[in-house]
Design a protein around this motif. Sequence first.
Motif, short mmCIF file in Angstrom:
data_model
loop_
_atom_site.label_atom_id
_atom_site.label_comp_id
_atom_site.label_asym_id
_atom_site.label_seq_id
_atom_site.Cartn_x
_atom_site.Cartn_y
_atom_site.Cartn_z
N TYR A 209 85.46 15.22 32.14
CA TYR A 209 85.46 15.96 30.88
C TYR A 209 84.10 15.89 30.19
CZ TYR A 209 90.56 15.81 31.41
OH TYR A 209 91.83 15.93 31.89
N LEU A 210 83.53 14.69 30.13
CA LEU A 210 82.23 14.54 29.48
C LEU A 210 81.13 15.26 30.26
CD1 LEU A 210 82.40 10.79 28.39
CD2 LEU A 210 82.79 12.82 26.99
N ALA A 211 81.26 15.29 31.58
CA ALA A 211 80.28 16.03 32.38
C ALA A 211 80.35 17.53 32.10
CB ALA A 211 80.51 15.76 33.87
N MET A 212 81.54 18.05 31.87
CA MET A 212 81.67 19.47 31.53
C MET A 212 81.00 19.76 30.20
SD MET A 212 85.09 21.85 31.13
CE MET A 212 85.85 20.77 29.92
N ALA A 213 81.20 18.88 29.20
CA ALA A 213 80.55 19.08 27.91
C ALA A 213 79.03 19.00 28.03
CB ALA A 213 81.06 18.04 26.91
N GLU A 214 78.55 18.10 28.87
CA GLU A 214 77.10 17.96 29.04
C GLU A 214 76.51 19.15 29.79
OE1 GLU A 214 73.86 14.72 30.82
OE2 GLU A 214 76.03 14.38 30.98
N ARG A 215 77.23 19.68 30.77
CA ARG A 215 76.72 20.83 31.52
C ARG A 215 76.57 22.06 30.65
NH1 ARG A 215 80.51 19.33 35.46
NH2 ARG A 215 81.87 20.99 34.70
N ALA A 227 87.56 14.91 21.35
CA ALA A 227 88.89 14.76 20.77
C ALA A 227 89.95 14.50 21.84
CB ALA A 227 89.25 16.01 19.97
N ILE A 228 89.82 15.18 22.99
CA ILE A 228 90.77 14.97 24.09
C ILE A 228 90.62 13.57 24.66
CG2 ILE A 228 91.32 15.69 26.43
CD1 ILE A 228 92.47 17.50 24.31
N VAL A 229 89.39 13.10 24.81
CA VAL A 229 89.16 11.75 25.35
C VAL A 229 89.74 10.69 24.41
CG1 VAL A 229 87.36 10.07 25.90
CG2 VAL A 229 87.16 12.42 26.72
N GLN A 230 89.54 10.86 23.12
CA GLN A 230 90.10 9.91 22.16
C GLN A 230 91.62 9.97 22.15
OE1 GLN A 230 88.28 10.72 18.38
NE2 GLN A 230 86.25 9.96 19.01
N ALA A 231 92.17 11.17 22.24
CA ALA A 231 93.63 11.29 22.27
C ALA A 231 94.21 10.63 23.52
CB ALA A 231 94.03 12.77 22.23
N ASP A 232 93.52 10.77 24.65
CA ASP A 232 93.99 10.13 25.88
C ASP A 232 93.88 8.60 25.77
OD1 ASP A 232 94.90 9.81 28.44
OD2 ASP A 232 92.97 10.19 29.39
N ALA A 233 92.83 8.13 25.07
CA ALA A 233 92.64 6.68 24.97
C ALA A 233 93.63 6.03 24.00
CB ALA A 233 91.20 6.38 24.52
#
Length: 298
Positions: A209-215, A227-233
């Motif tokens: 997910y973070l790689a997609m945002a960086e690309r 927000a998705i990463v925090q929700a998953d965590a």
Amino acid sequence: MTTTLPTPVLGAALAVAAAVPLLGWSLLARPRTATDSARENLVRGIELEGATDARRTPGMLGKLARGLTPRGTVTRLNRLASTAGRPAAWPVPKLVAAKLVLAVVAGSLGLLVVTSRPGVLTIGLAAVATLTAYFLPELLLYSRGQERQDAIGLELADTLDQMTIAVEAGLGFESAMARAGKNGKGPLAEELVRTLQDIAVGQPRREAYLAMAERTGVQDLGRFIRAIVQADAYGVSIADVLRTQAQEMRLKRRQRAEEKAMQIPVKVIFPLILCILPTLFIVLLGPAVIQIIGVFSH
């Protein structure tokens, strides 16, 4: 005594004989379209070690251009190519070689012009033309990246709505991403498919997910990914996060449209002053000026 088969029986036998090889091919043949597409999508921007084909082996011009180009320029081209979606027709080695070739061609033409008509203005124009030719591939790549980022920003709200509906219908987040990527046709759908392929080959979800945002380099998409990463965590409901993010993206899209609409009067002032008003003054005041000149000349 010879017997001839009826025409329908002969036709049926020929049809069966033709269908058996086709059936065997359809069962045993391995479709390569999806596999090749996934492999090409995953290795974009990655230099494969041991590749010996002509497409991956750099020629003498590529080696010379890579040696003469600073490492910072190559890094910047890689970043711009990643933002532009790694166009297949514009690989980084080709861009590096194109920068060198265009600069040499423009410099040679400028040198010919300067030697034929020496002067400060000619030298300045030749230098500007050479610099413009050198940075032209980067400018084109930057423009391509900006267009792609704008397209992702416009598609984000609708894509999040589709994913929200899919999650509320009972699908998982990755299944909703797959459905949105399958139904979409823009760069955002391509990035979703690329992210799912990264996860399928073993990359952790958070890193994918973070790689997609960086690309992509799109701020709204990066905010959604965080927000998705925090929700998953923390175990927050994905459906609530998707719904909130979709509303926020729609609001921001409307605000950007209103901002661009408010900028139109300011942008119209410059062509109005430079192009329309002088012509209007000539049409209105021209006859009066001619009459005044005629009166004072007599």
